[in-house]
Write a protein that holds these residues in place. Structure first.
Motif, short mmCIF file in Angstrom:
data_model
loop_
_atom_site.label_atom_id
_atom_site.label_comp_id
_atom_site.label_asym_id
_atom_site.label_seq_id
_atom_site.Cartn_x
_atom_site.Cartn_y
_atom_site.Cartn_z
N MET A 87 0.85 -1.19 0.00
CA MET A 87 0.00 0.00 0.00
C MET A 87 0.88 1.24 0.00
SD MET A 87 -3.17 -1.11 2.50
CE MET A 87 -4.22 0.26 1.96
N TYR A 88 0.31 2.34 -0.51
CA TYR A 88 1.07 3.57 -0.68
C TYR A 88 0.23 4.78 -0.25
CZ TYR A 88 3.15 0.58 -4.38
OH TYR A 88 3.70 -0.44 -5.10
N TRP A 89 0.94 5.85 0.05
CA TRP A 89 0.31 7.16 0.17
C TRP A 89 1.05 8.13 -0.76
CZ3 TRP A 89 -4.17 8.73 1.81
CH2 TRP A 89 -4.86 7.98 2.77
N TYR A 90 0.24 8.91 -1.49
CA TYR A 90 0.77 9.92 -2.40
C TYR A 90 0.16 11.27 -2.03
CZ TYR A 90 2.54 6.37 -5.61
OH TYR A 90 3.22 5.34 -6.18
N LYS A 91 0.92 12.32 -2.30
CA LYS A 91 0.42 13.69 -2.16
C LYS A 91 0.40 14.32 -3.54
CE LYS A 91 1.50 18.16 -0.02
NZ LYS A 91 2.45 18.91 0.85
N GLN A 92 -0.75 14.88 -3.93
CA GLN A 92 -0.85 15.58 -5.21
C GLN A 92 -1.08 17.06 -4.94
OE1 GLN A 92 -4.14 14.69 -8.04
NE2 GLN A 92 -2.57 14.64 -9.61
N ASP A 93 -0.16 17.88 -5.41
CA ASP A 93 -0.26 19.31 -5.14
C ASP A 93 -1.15 19.99 -6.18
OD1 ASP A 93 3.12 19.92 -6.36
OD2 ASP A 93 1.26 19.65 -7.46
N MET B 114 4.88 9.27 -0.85
CA MET B 114 5.20 9.58 0.53
C MET B 114 5.71 8.33 1.26
SD MET B 114 1.93 11.93 1.48
CE MET B 114 2.62 12.54 3.01
N PHE B 115 4.91 7.26 1.15
CA PHE B 115 5.24 6.03 1.86
C PHE B 115 4.86 4.82 1.02
CE2 PHE B 115 5.85 8.28 5.75
CZ PHE B 115 4.85 9.24 5.81
N SER B 116 5.58 3.75 1.27
CA SER B 116 5.24 2.46 0.72
C SER B 116 5.29 1.47 1.88
CB SER B 116 6.24 2.08 -0.37
OG SER B 116 6.16 0.73 -0.70
N TYR B 117 4.30 0.60 1.97
CA TYR B 117 4.26 -0.36 3.07
C TYR B 117 4.01 -1.74 2.48
CZ TYR B 117 3.37 -1.91 7.86
OH TYR B 117 3.45 -2.52 9.09
N ASN B 118 4.99 -2.62 2.66
CA ASN B 118 4.92 -3.95 2.06
C ASN B 118 5.35 -4.99 3.06
OD1 ASN B 118 4.77 -5.90 -0.13
ND2 ASN B 118 6.99 -5.88 -0.08
N ASN B 119 4.45 -5.90 3.42
CA ASN B 119 4.79 -6.98 4.36
C ASN B 119 5.46 -6.44 5.63
OD1 ASN B 119 3.73 -9.10 2.88
ND2 ASN B 119 5.61 -9.32 1.70
N LYS B 120 4.84 -5.45 6.21
CA LYS B 120 5.31 -4.83 7.45
C LYS B 120 6.59 -4.04 7.30
CE LYS B 120 3.00 -8.22 10.40
NZ LYS B 120 3.10 -9.14 11.55
N ASN C 154 9.71 8.12 1.93
CA ASN C 154 10.37 9.11 1.10
C ASN C 154 11.04 10.11 2.04
OD1 ASN C 154 11.03 11.40 -0.44
ND2 ASN C 154 9.38 11.00 -1.89
N GLU C 155 12.34 10.24 1.92
CA GLU C 155 13.12 11.04 2.88
C GLU C 155 12.70 12.51 2.91
OE1 GLU C 155 17.04 10.36 1.51
OE2 GLU C 155 16.89 11.78 -0.13
N THR C 156 11.99 12.96 1.88
CA THR C 156 11.59 14.37 1.86
C THR C 156 10.30 14.62 2.64
OG1 THR C 156 10.25 14.17 -0.15
CG2 THR C 156 12.61 14.61 -0.43
N VAL C 157 9.66 13.57 3.12
CA VAL C 157 8.39 13.73 3.85
C VAL C 157 8.69 14.14 5.29
CG1 VAL C 157 6.33 12.54 4.69
CG2 VAL C 157 7.20 12.08 2.39
N PHE D 12 4.27 13.48 9.39
CA PHE D 12 3.43 12.51 8.71
C PHE D 12 3.85 11.11 9.13
CE2 PHE D 12 1.26 15.03 5.42
CZ PHE D 12 1.96 16.22 5.51
N SER D 13 2.88 10.30 9.52
CA SER D 13 3.21 8.94 9.91
C SER D 13 2.11 7.98 9.46
CB SER D 13 3.41 8.84 11.43
OG SER D 13 2.24 9.25 12.09
N PRO D 14 2.49 6.93 8.75
CA PRO D 14 1.52 5.92 8.35
C PRO D 14 1.39 4.87 9.45
CG PRO D 14 3.62 5.47 7.31
CD PRO D 14 3.82 6.67 8.20
N LYS D 15 0.18 4.32 9.55
CA LYS D 15 -0.02 3.26 10.54
C LYS D 15 -0.85 2.17 9.88
CE LYS D 15 0.48 5.82 14.85
NZ LYS D 15 1.27 6.89 14.24
#
Lengths: 113, 112
Positions: free
Chosen positions: B32-38, B46-52, B57-60, B64-67
């Motif tokens: 799963m992913y999170w993206y920001k569209q300006d 922003m983030f990618s989450y795969n199998n825990k 993305n170091e620029t975020v 911001f924190s995904p859970k």
């Protein structure tokens, strides 16, 4: 650095004109490439994808794209656009740490009726 | 049967607040992913989450924190909201890291 770039930021066409949108990638090895479309006010939808095999890929709604390894390109084409093709088009590829799906800057296509 | 669903669709909040956006996918995907569209439609991963495993993305900003309570959910928490956080946030999922992603409808966040 690995990247995906789209050089056409805005394209304006009349209906029935032919379309070609550029996409270039800057990395080697295995290449997976995608084109997505975002209609006004909507989310992104997959148009087509390339993983391997035939470099000419057919997608939905009459779109196609050609992978040219020597040019590091994956341009999107449509022989005859319609007003309903007005949208934002994104090229994308997994890259970088974790192979995160990374998008180009997008191309805004406006088709005049 | 929405494949990737986000809530809320619209979120208006004041600077300094903390807010969350929820995302759920019923596709059985592993990533799963999170993206920001300006406002210029630029999509930033922003983030990618795969199998825990979380890839950030170091620029975020660390505000911001995904859970991820389970494989089908990846929620986005944002602390101390700033004006520049105003954007459309898209959740997406894919079978694996190299396959196509399916996107949610987006959450338009407006910070006032």
């Amino acid at each position: 650095a690995q990247s995906v770039s789209q050089h056409n930021h805005h394209v304006i066409l009349s209906e029935a004109a032919s379309l070609e949108l550029g996409c270039n990638y800057s990395y080697g090895g295995t290449v997976n490439l995608f084109w997505y479309v975002q209609y006004p006010g909507q989310h992104l939808q997959l148009l087509l994808k390339y993983f391997s095999g035939d470099p000419l890929v057919k997608g939905i709604k009459g779109f196609e794209a050609e992978f040219i390894k020597s040019k590091f390109s994956f341009n999107l084409r449509k022989p005859s656009v319609q007003w309903s093709d007005t949208a934002e088009y994104f090229c994308a590829s997994p890259m970088g740490a974790g192979n995160m799906l990374t998008f180009g800057g997008g191309t805004r296509l406006m088709v005049k009726p | 049967d929405t494949a990737v669903s986000q809530t809320p669709k619209y979120l208006v909040t004041q600077m300094g607040n903390d807010k969350s956006i929820k995302c759920e996918q019923n596709l059985g995907h592993d990533t799963m992913y999170w993206y920001k569209q300006d406002s210029k439609k630029f999509l930033k991963i922003m983030f990618s989450y795969n199998n825990k495993e979380l890839i950030i993305n170091e620029t975020v900003p660390n505000r911001f924190s995904p859970k991820s309570p389970d494989k089908a959910h990846l929620n986005l928490h944002i602390n101390s909201l700033e004006l520049g956080d105003s954007a459309v946030y898209f959740c997406a999922s894919s079978q694996s890291v190299n396959t196509e992603a399916f996107f949610g409808q987006g959450t338009r966040l407006t910070v006032v």
